[in-house]
Design a protein around this motif. Structure first.
Motif, PDB file in Angstrom:
ATOM      1  N   ARG A  86       0.834  -1.205   0.000  1.00 46.10           N
ATOM      2  CA  ARG A  86       0.000   0.000   0.000  1.00 46.10           C
ATOM      3  C   ARG A  86       0.874   1.262   0.000  1.00 46.10           C
ATOM      4  O   ARG A  86       0.715   2.150  -0.828  1.00 46.10           O
ATOM      5  CB  ARG A  86      -0.903  -0.008   1.227  1.00 46.10           C
ATOM      6  CG  ARG A  86      -1.582   1.295   1.499  1.00 46.10           C
ATOM      7  CD  ARG A  86      -2.123   1.292   2.920  1.00 46.10           C
ATOM      8  NE  ARG A  86      -2.715   2.571   3.239  1.00 46.10           N
ATOM      9  CZ  ARG A  86      -2.045   3.624   3.667  1.00 46.10           C
ATOM     10  NH1 ARG A  86      -0.743   3.542   3.807  1.00 46.10           N
ATOM     11  NH2 ARG A  86      -2.660   4.750   3.945  1.00 46.10           N
ATOM     12  N   GLY A  87       1.804   1.302   0.948  1.00 49.42           N
ATOM     13  CA  GLY A  87       2.663   2.475   1.055  1.00 49.42           C
ATOM     14  C   GLY A  87       3.567   2.638  -0.148  1.00 49.42           C
ATOM     15  O   GLY A  87       3.703   3.726  -0.699  1.00 49.42           O
ATOM     16  N   ALA A 104       4.442  10.170 -11.314  1.00 54.36           N
ATOM     17  CA  ALA A 104       3.812  11.419 -11.741  1.00 54.36           C
ATOM     18  C   ALA A 104       4.848  12.514 -11.935  1.00 54.36           C
ATOM     19  O   ALA A 104       4.662  13.409 -12.745  1.00 54.36           O
ATOM     20  CB  ALA A 104       2.776  11.860 -10.710  1.00 54.36           C
ATOM     21  N   GLU A 105       5.953  12.431 -11.188  1.00 50.76           N
ATOM     22  CA  GLU A 105       7.010  13.433 -11.332  1.00 50.76           C
ATOM     23  C   GLU A 105       8.053  12.995 -12.357  1.00 50.76           C
ATOM     24  O   GLU A 105       9.070  13.667 -12.515  1.00 50.76           O
ATOM     25  CB  GLU A 105       7.693  13.654  -9.986  1.00 50.76           C
ATOM     26  CG  GLU A 105       6.828  14.347  -8.968  1.00 50.76           C
ATOM     27  CD  GLU A 105       6.562  15.797  -9.330  1.00 50.76           C
ATOM     28  OE1 GLU A 105       7.458  16.442  -9.878  1.00 50.76           O
ATOM     29  OE2 GLU A 105       5.442  16.258  -9.071  1.00 50.76           O
ATOM     30  N   ALA A 115       1.700   3.841  -3.259  1.00 46.93           N
ATOM     31  CA  ALA A 115       1.395   5.269  -3.232  1.00 46.93           C
ATOM     32  C   ALA A 115       2.631   6.081  -3.587  1.00 46.93           C
ATOM     33  O   ALA A 115       2.567   7.014  -4.399  1.00 46.93           O
ATOM     34  CB  ALA A 115       0.890   5.661  -1.848  1.00 46.93           C
ATOM     35  N   ALA A 116       3.772   5.687  -3.002  1.00 41.96           N
ATOM     36  CA  ALA A 116       5.002   6.428  -3.283  1.00 41.96           C
ATOM     37  C   ALA A 116       5.397   6.291  -4.747  1.00 41.96           C
ATOM     38  O   ALA A 116       5.830   7.254  -5.378  1.00 41.96           O
ATOM     39  CB  ALA A 116       6.120   5.928  -2.374  1.00 41.96           C
ATOM     40  N   GLY A 131       3.376   8.487  -6.961  1.00 39.95           N
ATOM     41  CA  GLY A 131       3.856   9.852  -6.826  1.00 39.95           C
ATOM     42  C   GLY A 131       5.128  10.084  -7.625  1.00 39.95           C
ATOM     43  O   GLY A 131       5.259  11.076  -8.344  1.00 39.95           O
ATOM     44  N   ALA A 132       6.064   9.155  -7.510  1.00 41.23           N
ATOM     45  CA  ALA A 132       7.328   9.305  -8.226  1.00 41.23           C
ATOM     46  C   ALA A 132       7.111   9.227  -9.737  1.00 41.23           C
ATOM     47  O   ALA A 132       7.746   9.947 -10.505  1.00 41.23           O
ATOM     48  CB  ALA A 132       8.311   8.237  -7.776  1.00 41.23           C
TER      49      ALA A 132
END
Lengths: 350, 94
Positions: B54-55, B65-66, B58-59, B62-63
Protein backbone atom coordinates in the motif's frame (compact mmCIF):
# COMPACT_ATOMS: atom_id res chain seq x y z
CA UNK A 1 -9.98 20.01 5.93
CA UNK A 2 -10.16 16.67 4.26
CA UNK A 3 -11.35 13.79 6.38
CA UNK A 4 -9.87 11.05 4.24
CA UNK A 5 -6.81 9.10 5.26
CA UNK A 6 -3.49 10.82 5.28
CA UNK A 7 -1.09 9.97 2.46
CA UNK A 8 2.46 10.91 3.43
CA UNK A 9 4.04 8.32 1.09
CA UNK A 10 2.60 9.86 -2.03
CA UNK A 11 3.36 13.44 -1.04
CA UNK A 12 6.87 12.44 -0.01
CA UNK A 13 7.69 10.80 -3.31
CA UNK A 14 6.55 13.82 -5.30
CA UNK A 15 8.17 16.36 -3.01
CA UNK A 16 11.54 14.62 -2.99
CA UNK A 17 11.61 14.53 -6.73
CA UNK A 18 10.85 18.26 -6.89
CA UNK A 19 13.46 18.98 -4.27
CA UNK A 20 16.06 17.51 -6.59
CA UNK A 21 14.97 19.83 -9.37
CA UNK A 22 15.89 22.95 -7.38
CA UNK A 23 18.98 24.94 -8.29
CA UNK A 24 22.17 23.68 -6.72
CA UNK A 25 24.85 25.81 -5.11
CA UNK A 26 26.83 25.37 -8.33
CA UNK A 27 24.00 27.03 -10.23
CA UNK A 28 24.02 30.01 -7.89
CA UNK A 29 27.70 30.55 -8.62
CA UNK A 30 26.87 30.65 -12.31
CA UNK A 31 23.89 32.97 -11.74
CA UNK A 32 25.98 35.46 -9.78
CA UNK A 33 27.98 36.21 -12.91
CA UNK A 34 24.91 36.81 -15.09
CA UNK A 35 22.89 39.91 -15.89
CA UNK A 36 19.09 40.03 -15.42
CA UNK A 37 18.23 38.90 -18.94
CA UNK A 38 20.71 36.04 -18.76
CA UNK A 39 19.21 34.97 -15.45
CA UNK A 40 15.76 34.99 -17.03
CA UNK A 41 17.15 32.90 -19.86
CA UNK A 42 18.74 30.45 -17.45
CA UNK A 43 15.48 30.15 -15.54
CA UNK A 44 13.60 29.53 -18.76
CA UNK A 45 15.90 26.65 -19.62
CA UNK A 46 15.21 25.06 -16.26
CA UNK A 47 12.26 24.86 -13.92
CA UNK A 48 10.65 28.21 -14.72
CA UNK A 49 9.97 27.80 -18.45
CA UNK A 50 6.19 28.12 -18.25
CA UNK A 51 6.14 31.24 -16.07
CA UNK A 52 8.84 33.07 -18.03
CA UNK A 53 7.04 32.38 -21.29
CA UNK A 54 3.69 33.48 -19.96
CA UNK A 55 4.92 36.71 -18.36
CA UNK A 56 7.67 37.47 -20.87
CA UNK A 57 5.42 39.65 -23.02
CA UNK A 58 4.27 41.84 -20.14
CA UNK A 59 7.38 42.31 -18.05
CA UNK A 60 11.10 42.42 -18.60
CA UNK A 61 14.32 42.43 -16.64
CA UNK A 62 14.16 42.02 -12.89
CA UNK A 63 10.37 42.38 -12.74
CA UNK A 64 10.01 39.39 -15.05
CA UNK A 65 12.28 37.34 -12.80
CA UNK A 66 10.49 38.40 -9.65
CA UNK A 67 6.97 37.71 -10.90
CA UNK A 68 8.00 34.38 -12.42
CA UNK A 69 9.53 33.34 -9.12
CA UNK A 70 6.34 34.21 -7.25
CA UNK A 71 4.12 32.42 -9.77
CA UNK A 72 6.27 29.32 -9.70
CA UNK A 73 6.35 29.28 -5.90
CA UNK A 74 2.58 29.59 -5.78
CA UNK A 75 2.16 26.80 -8.33
CA UNK A 76 4.31 24.36 -6.41
CA UNK A 77 2.84 25.13 -3.00
CA UNK A 78 -0.69 24.90 -4.35
CA UNK A 79 0.24 21.47 -5.69
CA UNK A 80 1.32 20.42 -2.22
CA UNK A 81 -2.09 21.24 -0.81
CA UNK A 82 -3.77 19.52 -3.72
CA UNK A 83 -1.93 16.22 -3.19
CA UNK A 84 -2.08 16.05 0.54
CA UNK A 85 -4.98 14.57 2.46
CA UNK A 86 -5.95 14.26 6.06
CA UNK A 87 -3.31 14.94 8.64
CA UNK A 88 -0.57 15.85 6.18
CA UNK A 89 -2.84 18.47 4.60
CA UNK A 90 -3.50 20.04 7.97
CA UNK A 91 0.19 20.18 8.79
CA UNK A 92 1.14 21.76 5.48
CA UNK A 93 -1.76 24.21 5.45
CA UNK A 94 -0.90 25.55 8.89
CA UNK A 95 2.41 26.80 7.56
CA UNK A 96 1.28 27.89 4.09
CA UNK A 97 -1.34 30.19 5.58
CA UNK A 98 1.50 32.63 5.94
CA UNK A 99 0.96 33.40 2.26
CA UNK A 100 -2.71 34.09 2.97
CA UNK A 101 -1.57 36.59 5.57
CA UNK A 102 0.76 38.15 3.03
CA UNK A 103 -2.00 38.36 0.41
CA UNK A 104 -4.60 39.87 2.70
CA UNK A 105 -2.05 42.39 3.95
CA UNK A 106 -1.11 43.33 0.41
CA UNK A 107 -4.75 43.77 -0.55
CA UNK A 108 -5.51 45.90 2.50
CA UNK A 109 -2.47 48.06 1.84
CA UNK A 110 -3.48 48.35 -1.80
CA UNK A 111 -6.95 49.54 -0.87
CA UNK A 112 -5.48 51.94 1.67
CA UNK A 113 -3.26 53.54 -0.96
CA UNK A 114 -5.86 53.38 -3.79
CA UNK A 115 -3.75 51.12 -5.97
CA UNK A 116 -5.59 49.64 -8.99
CA UNK A 117 -6.53 46.03 -8.39
CA UNK A 118 -4.55 44.69 -11.40
CA UNK A 119 -1.39 46.03 -9.81
CA UNK A 120 -2.23 44.48 -6.47
CA UNK A 121 -3.00 41.23 -8.26
CA UNK A 122 0.51 40.89 -9.68
CA UNK A 123 2.04 41.25 -6.22
CA UNK A 124 0.06 38.42 -4.67
CA UNK A 125 1.54 34.98 -4.05
CA UNK A 126 -1.38 32.65 -4.43
CA UNK A 127 0.14 29.82 -2.45
CA UNK A 128 -2.02 29.88 0.65
CA UNK A 129 -5.12 28.03 1.64
CA UNK A 130 -7.67 30.65 0.53
CA UNK A 131 -9.12 29.52 -2.81
CA UNK A 132 -8.44 31.64 -5.90
CA UNK A 133 -12.10 32.55 -6.00
CA UNK A 134 -11.93 34.24 -2.61
CA UNK A 135 -8.73 36.06 -3.52
CA UNK A 136 -10.35 37.33 -6.72
CA UNK A 137 -13.33 38.59 -4.76
CA UNK A 138 -10.98 40.30 -2.32
CA UNK A 139 -9.38 42.10 -5.26
CA UNK A 140 -12.73 43.39 -6.47
CA UNK A 141 -13.95 44.96 -3.24
CA UNK A 142 -13.25 48.60 -2.57
CA UNK A 143 -13.22 49.15 1.16
CA UNK A 144 -11.37 47.44 3.98
CA UNK A 145 -14.67 46.71 5.65
CA UNK A 146 -15.72 44.65 2.63
CA UNK A 147 -12.42 42.76 2.72
CA UNK A 148 -13.22 41.68 6.27
CA UNK A 149 -16.73 40.76 5.17
CA UNK A 150 -15.42 38.50 2.37
CA UNK A 151 -13.13 36.74 4.82
CA UNK A 152 -16.05 35.71 6.97
CA UNK A 153 -15.75 32.05 7.94
CA UNK A 154 -11.96 31.98 7.74
CA UNK A 155 -9.78 32.15 10.80
CA UNK A 156 -8.85 35.74 9.97
CA UNK A 157 -12.38 37.09 10.29
CA UNK A 158 -12.71 37.52 14.02
CA UNK A 159 -9.34 39.10 14.81
CA UNK A 160 -9.71 41.45 11.84
CA UNK A 161 -13.22 42.35 12.86
CA UNK A 162 -12.17 43.32 16.36
CA UNK A 163 -9.11 45.18 15.10
CA UNK A 164 -11.21 47.19 12.67
CA UNK A 165 -12.56 49.54 15.35
CA UNK A 166 -9.05 50.29 16.42
CA UNK A 167 -8.15 51.02 12.82
CA UNK A 168 -11.07 53.40 12.42
CA UNK A 169 -9.94 55.33 15.49
CA UNK A 170 -6.31 55.66 14.51
CA UNK A 171 -6.40 55.45 10.72
CA UNK A 172 -3.23 53.36 10.76
CA UNK A 173 -2.99 49.85 9.30
CA UNK A 174 -0.83 48.47 12.12
CA UNK A 175 -3.69 47.02 14.21
CA UNK A 176 -5.07 45.13 11.21
CA UNK A 177 -1.67 43.76 10.25
CA UNK A 178 -0.87 42.74 13.81
CA UNK A 179 -4.24 41.01 14.03
CA UNK A 180 -3.45 39.00 10.88
CA UNK A 181 0.00 37.96 12.10
CA UNK A 182 -1.35 37.04 15.47
CA UNK A 183 -4.14 34.93 13.97
CA UNK A 184 -1.56 33.09 11.89
CA UNK A 185 0.92 32.40 14.67
CA UNK A 186 -1.69 31.47 17.23
CA UNK A 187 -3.18 28.98 14.82
CA UNK A 188 0.24 27.57 13.98
CA UNK A 189 0.57 25.66 17.23
CA UNK A 190 -3.10 25.85 18.19
CA UNK A 191 -4.36 22.40 19.07
CA UNK A 192 -1.25 20.34 18.38
CA UNK A 193 -0.46 19.62 22.00
CA UNK A 194 3.10 18.80 23.04
CA UNK A 195 4.14 15.39 21.73
CA UNK A 196 7.51 14.35 23.08
CA UNK A 197 8.98 12.02 20.46
CA UNK A 198 8.83 11.02 16.84
CA UNK A 199 8.08 13.15 13.80
CA UNK A 200 5.13 14.89 15.47
CA UNK A 201 7.41 16.30 18.15
CA UNK A 202 9.85 17.44 15.47
CA UNK A 203 7.04 19.17 13.63
CA UNK A 204 6.02 21.06 16.76
CA UNK A 205 9.65 21.89 17.46
CA UNK A 206 10.01 23.22 13.96
CA UNK A 207 7.02 25.51 14.33
CA UNK A 208 8.27 26.63 17.73
CA UNK A 209 11.57 27.51 16.13
CA UNK A 210 9.68 29.59 13.58
CA UNK A 211 7.97 31.50 16.40
CA UNK A 212 11.16 31.81 18.45
CA UNK A 213 13.09 33.28 15.58
CA UNK A 214 10.28 35.66 14.77
CA UNK A 215 10.36 36.84 18.39
CA UNK A 216 14.15 37.01 18.38
CA UNK A 217 14.15 39.00 15.15
CA UNK A 218 11.61 41.47 16.45
CA UNK A 219 13.49 41.84 19.72
CA UNK A 220 16.84 42.34 17.99
CA UNK A 221 15.36 44.96 15.71
CA UNK A 222 13.72 46.76 18.61
CA UNK A 223 16.92 46.62 20.67
CA UNK A 224 18.92 47.93 17.76
CA UNK A 225 16.65 50.72 16.63
CA UNK A 226 15.97 51.82 20.20
CA UNK A 227 12.39 52.53 19.23
CA UNK A 228 10.13 53.29 22.13
CA UNK A 229 7.61 50.51 21.61
CA UNK A 230 6.14 48.09 24.06
CA UNK A 231 7.81 44.78 23.16
CA UNK A 232 5.03 42.78 24.77
CA UNK A 233 2.74 43.99 22.01
CA UNK A 234 4.82 42.14 19.44
CA UNK A 235 5.34 39.04 21.50
CA UNK A 236 3.99 35.83 19.98
CA UNK A 237 2.90 33.03 22.27
CA UNK A 238 4.08 29.46 21.84
CA UNK A 239 7.85 29.71 21.56
CA UNK A 240 10.32 28.27 24.05
CA UNK A 241 13.10 30.85 23.77
CA UNK A 242 11.48 33.77 25.58
CA UNK A 243 8.47 34.35 27.71
CA UNK A 244 6.72 37.67 27.72
CA UNK A 245 8.44 39.22 30.73
CA UNK A 246 11.88 38.01 29.65
CA UNK A 247 11.43 39.61 26.29
CA UNK A 248 10.42 42.95 27.78
CA UNK A 249 13.46 42.90 30.05
CA UNK A 250 15.94 41.87 27.35
CA UNK A 251 14.89 44.35 24.69
CA UNK A 252 16.53 47.19 26.63
CA UNK A 253 19.89 45.38 26.76
CA UNK A 254 21.26 44.24 23.42
CA UNK A 255 24.20 42.19 24.74
CA UNK A 256 22.06 40.38 27.28
CA UNK A 257 19.64 39.51 24.51
CA UNK A 258 22.36 37.96 22.36
CA UNK A 259 23.68 36.08 25.41
CA UNK A 260 20.22 34.77 26.13
CA UNK A 261 19.94 33.28 22.64
CA UNK A 262 23.47 31.83 22.87
CA UNK A 263 22.72 30.18 26.22
CA UNK A 264 19.58 28.48 24.99
CA UNK A 265 20.23 24.71 24.91
CA UNK A 266 18.17 24.19 21.77
CA UNK A 267 19.55 26.91 19.51
CA UNK A 268 22.84 28.05 21.05
CA UNK A 269 25.07 25.46 19.38
CA UNK A 270 23.47 25.64 15.99
CA UNK A 271 23.77 29.41 15.77
CA UNK A 272 27.24 29.75 17.31
CA UNK A 273 28.94 31.29 14.31
CA UNK A 274 26.06 33.61 13.55
CA UNK A 275 25.87 34.86 17.13
CA UNK A 276 29.59 35.59 17.16
CA UNK A 277 29.17 37.73 14.09
CA UNK A 278 26.13 39.38 15.60
CA UNK A 279 28.22 40.38 18.62
CA UNK A 280 31.12 41.94 16.81
CA UNK A 281 29.64 43.30 13.62
CA UNK A 282 26.24 44.89 13.42
CA UNK A 283 24.92 42.60 10.75
CA UNK A 284 21.37 41.65 11.53
CA UNK A 285 20.98 40.41 7.97
CA UNK A 286 23.81 37.92 8.38
CA UNK A 287 22.14 36.64 11.51
CA UNK A 288 18.82 36.19 9.73
CA UNK A 289 20.54 34.31 6.93
CA UNK A 290 22.28 32.09 9.46
CA UNK A 291 18.93 31.37 11.08
CA UNK A 292 17.45 30.44 7.71
CA UNK A 293 20.38 28.19 6.89
CA UNK A 294 20.22 26.52 10.30
CA UNK A 295 16.51 25.82 9.94
CA UNK A 296 16.99 24.43 6.45
CA UNK A 297 19.84 22.17 7.47
CA UNK A 298 17.84 20.93 10.43
CA UNK A 299 14.78 20.13 8.33
CA UNK A 300 16.99 18.33 5.82
CA UNK A 301 18.37 16.15 8.55
CA UNK A 302 14.90 15.46 9.91
CA UNK A 303 13.67 14.38 6.51
CA UNK A 304 16.25 11.61 6.45
CA UNK A 305 15.63 10.64 10.06
CA UNK A 306 11.86 10.40 9.54
CA UNK A 307 11.48 9.48 5.87
CA UNK A 308 7.71 9.08 5.79
CA UNK A 309 6.48 12.14 7.62
CA UNK A 310 5.82 15.78 6.98
CA UNK A 311 9.53 16.60 7.49
CA UNK A 312 10.43 16.12 3.84
CA UNK A 313 7.67 18.49 2.82
CA UNK A 314 9.01 21.17 5.11
CA UNK A 315 12.52 20.69 3.94
CA UNK A 316 11.19 21.25 0.41
CA UNK A 317 9.12 24.29 1.34
CA UNK A 318 12.09 25.93 3.04
CA UNK A 319 14.46 25.04 0.22
CA UNK A 320 12.07 26.45 -2.37
CA UNK A 321 11.62 29.68 -0.42
CA UNK A 322 15.36 29.95 -0.13
CA UNK A 323 15.78 29.45 -3.87
CA UNK A 324 13.27 32.16 -4.65
CA UNK A 325 14.92 34.57 -2.24
CA UNK A 326 18.40 33.80 -3.53
CA UNK A 327 17.52 34.34 -7.17
CA UNK A 328 15.71 37.53 -6.27
CA UNK A 329 18.76 38.73 -4.33
CA UNK A 330 21.04 37.94 -7.25
CA UNK A 331 18.81 39.71 -9.77
CA UNK A 332 18.31 42.77 -7.58
CA UNK A 333 21.98 42.82 -6.69
CA UNK A 334 23.04 42.75 -10.32
CA UNK A 335 20.54 45.45 -11.15
CA UNK A 336 22.02 47.92 -8.67
CA UNK A 337 25.55 46.88 -9.57
CA UNK A 338 26.77 45.08 -6.48
CA UNK A 339 29.99 43.12 -6.85
CA UNK A 340 29.98 39.33 -6.93
CA UNK A 341 31.30 39.07 -3.38
CA UNK A 342 28.66 41.43 -2.06
CA UNK A 343 25.89 39.41 -3.70
CA UNK A 344 27.33 36.20 -2.32
CA UNK A 345 27.05 37.72 1.15
CA UNK A 346 23.34 38.14 0.56
CA UNK A 347 22.71 34.52 -0.37
CA UNK A 348 21.73 31.71 1.92
CA UNK A 349 23.98 28.86 0.80
CA UNK A 350 24.54 25.81 2.92
CA UNK B 1 -1.05 4.89 7.94
CA UNK B 2 -2.06 3.33 11.22
CA UNK B 3 -5.77 3.24 10.43
CA UNK B 4 -5.55 -0.17 8.82
CA UNK B 5 -3.58 -1.79 11.62
CA UNK B 6 -6.56 -2.36 13.93
CA UNK B 7 -8.31 -4.20 11.08
CA UNK B 8 -5.35 -6.49 10.66
CA UNK B 9 -5.21 -7.11 14.38
CA UNK B 10 -8.93 -7.83 14.44
CA UNK B 11 -8.65 -10.35 11.64
CA UNK B 12 -5.76 -12.11 13.34
CA UNK B 13 -7.66 -12.12 16.60
CA UNK B 14 -10.79 -13.72 15.18
CA UNK B 15 -8.68 -16.32 13.44
CA UNK B 16 -6.96 -17.19 16.70
CA UNK B 17 -10.33 -17.48 18.43
CA UNK B 18 -11.66 -19.98 15.89
CA UNK B 19 -8.49 -22.00 16.30
CA UNK B 20 -9.00 -22.13 20.07
CA UNK B 21 -12.64 -23.18 19.60
CA UNK B 22 -11.61 -26.03 17.36
CA UNK B 23 -9.04 -27.11 19.91
CA UNK B 24 -11.75 -27.46 22.53
CA UNK B 25 -13.93 -29.58 20.22
CA UNK B 26 -11.32 -32.09 19.13
CA UNK B 27 -10.33 -34.36 22.00
CA UNK B 28 -7.22 -35.77 20.34
CA UNK B 29 -4.68 -34.80 17.67
CA UNK B 30 -3.36 -31.35 16.87
CA UNK B 31 -5.71 -28.39 17.18
CA UNK B 32 -5.63 -27.75 13.48
CA UNK B 33 -4.48 -29.82 10.57
CA UNK B 34 -1.14 -29.04 8.97
CA UNK B 35 -2.73 -27.78 5.78
CA UNK B 36 -5.04 -25.43 7.62
CA UNK B 37 -2.15 -24.07 9.67
CA UNK B 38 -0.18 -23.39 6.50
CA UNK B 39 -3.22 -21.62 5.06
CA UNK B 40 -3.40 -19.34 8.06
CA UNK B 41 0.32 -18.60 7.75
CA UNK B 42 0.03 -17.78 4.06
CA UNK B 43 -2.98 -15.62 4.70
CA UNK B 44 -1.21 -13.59 7.36
CA UNK B 45 1.82 -13.21 5.11
CA UNK B 46 -0.44 -11.95 2.33
CA UNK B 47 -2.02 -9.39 4.64
CA UNK B 48 1.44 -8.19 5.63
CA UNK B 49 2.58 -7.98 2.03
CA UNK B 50 -0.56 -6.11 1.06
CA UNK B 51 -0.04 -3.58 3.80
CA UNK B 52 3.55 -3.00 2.76
CA UNK B 53 2.56 -2.63 -0.88
CA UNK B 54 0.00 0.00 0.00
CA UNK B 55 2.66 2.48 1.05
CA UNK B 56 5.10 1.59 -1.68
CA UNK B 57 2.41 1.77 -4.33
CA UNK B 58 1.39 5.27 -3.23
CA UNK B 59 5.00 6.43 -3.28
CA UNK B 60 5.61 4.86 -6.70
CA UNK B 61 2.58 6.57 -8.22
CA UNK B 62 3.86 9.85 -6.83
CA UNK B 63 7.33 9.30 -8.23
CA UNK B 64 5.91 8.25 -11.60
CA UNK B 65 3.81 11.42 -11.74
CA UNK B 66 7.01 13.43 -11.33
CA UNK B 67 8.79 11.34 -13.99
CA UNK B 68 11.62 10.58 -11.64
CA UNK B 69 11.68 6.80 -12.06
CA UNK B 70 10.70 4.42 -14.87
CA UNK B 71 7.49 2.39 -14.70
CA UNK B 72 9.51 -0.86 -14.65
CA UNK B 73 11.40 0.11 -11.50
CA UNK B 74 8.11 1.26 -9.97
CA UNK B 75 6.40 -2.07 -10.55
CA UNK B 76 9.45 -3.97 -9.31
CA UNK B 77 9.53 -1.98 -6.06
CA UNK B 78 5.80 -2.34 -5.57
CA UNK B 79 5.82 -6.13 -5.78
CA UNK B 80 8.97 -6.65 -3.71
CA UNK B 81 7.00 -7.45 -0.50
CA UNK B 82 5.27 -10.18 -2.50
CA UNK B 83 8.36 -12.28 -1.76
CA UNK B 84 6.99 -12.57 1.79
CA UNK B 85 4.07 -14.56 0.45
CA UNK B 86 6.39 -16.76 -1.58
CA UNK B 87 8.40 -17.58 1.53
CA UNK B 88 5.15 -18.35 3.33
CA UNK B 89 4.25 -20.81 0.54
CA UNK B 90 7.29 -22.84 1.59
CA UNK B 91 5.30 -23.78 4.69
CA UNK B 92 2.85 -25.68 2.45
CA UNK B 93 5.52 -28.08 1.26
CA UNK B 94 7.37 -28.97 4.43
Amino acid sequence: MSSSASNPEYVNARVRSRRNALFSDEDYRKLIRMGPSEIARFMEEHEYEEEINRLGARFSGVDLIEYSLNRNLAKHFDDLLEWADGRVYDQIARYLRKFDVWNVKTIIRGIYTDTPSEEIGTDLIRAGELPDRTVDRLLEVETIEDVIEVLEGTLFYEPLDSAYEHYEETGALVPLENALDRAFYENLLGDLGRPTEGPEAMYVEFLQAEIDFRNARNALRLARSGADLDPAEFYIEGGVLFDRSELSRLVSDYDALVDHIADDPRYGDRLDAALARLREADSLIAFEHAVDAALLEYSDRLSSVYPVSVSAVFSYILAKEREVENIRAIARGREVGLSEEEIEEELVIL
Amino acid sequence: MIETLPDVALAANSMAESVVLQAEDGASGPAIEQGAAAAIGIGLAAIGAGYAERGIGAAVVGALAEDSISAGIGILLTVLPETLVIFALVALFV
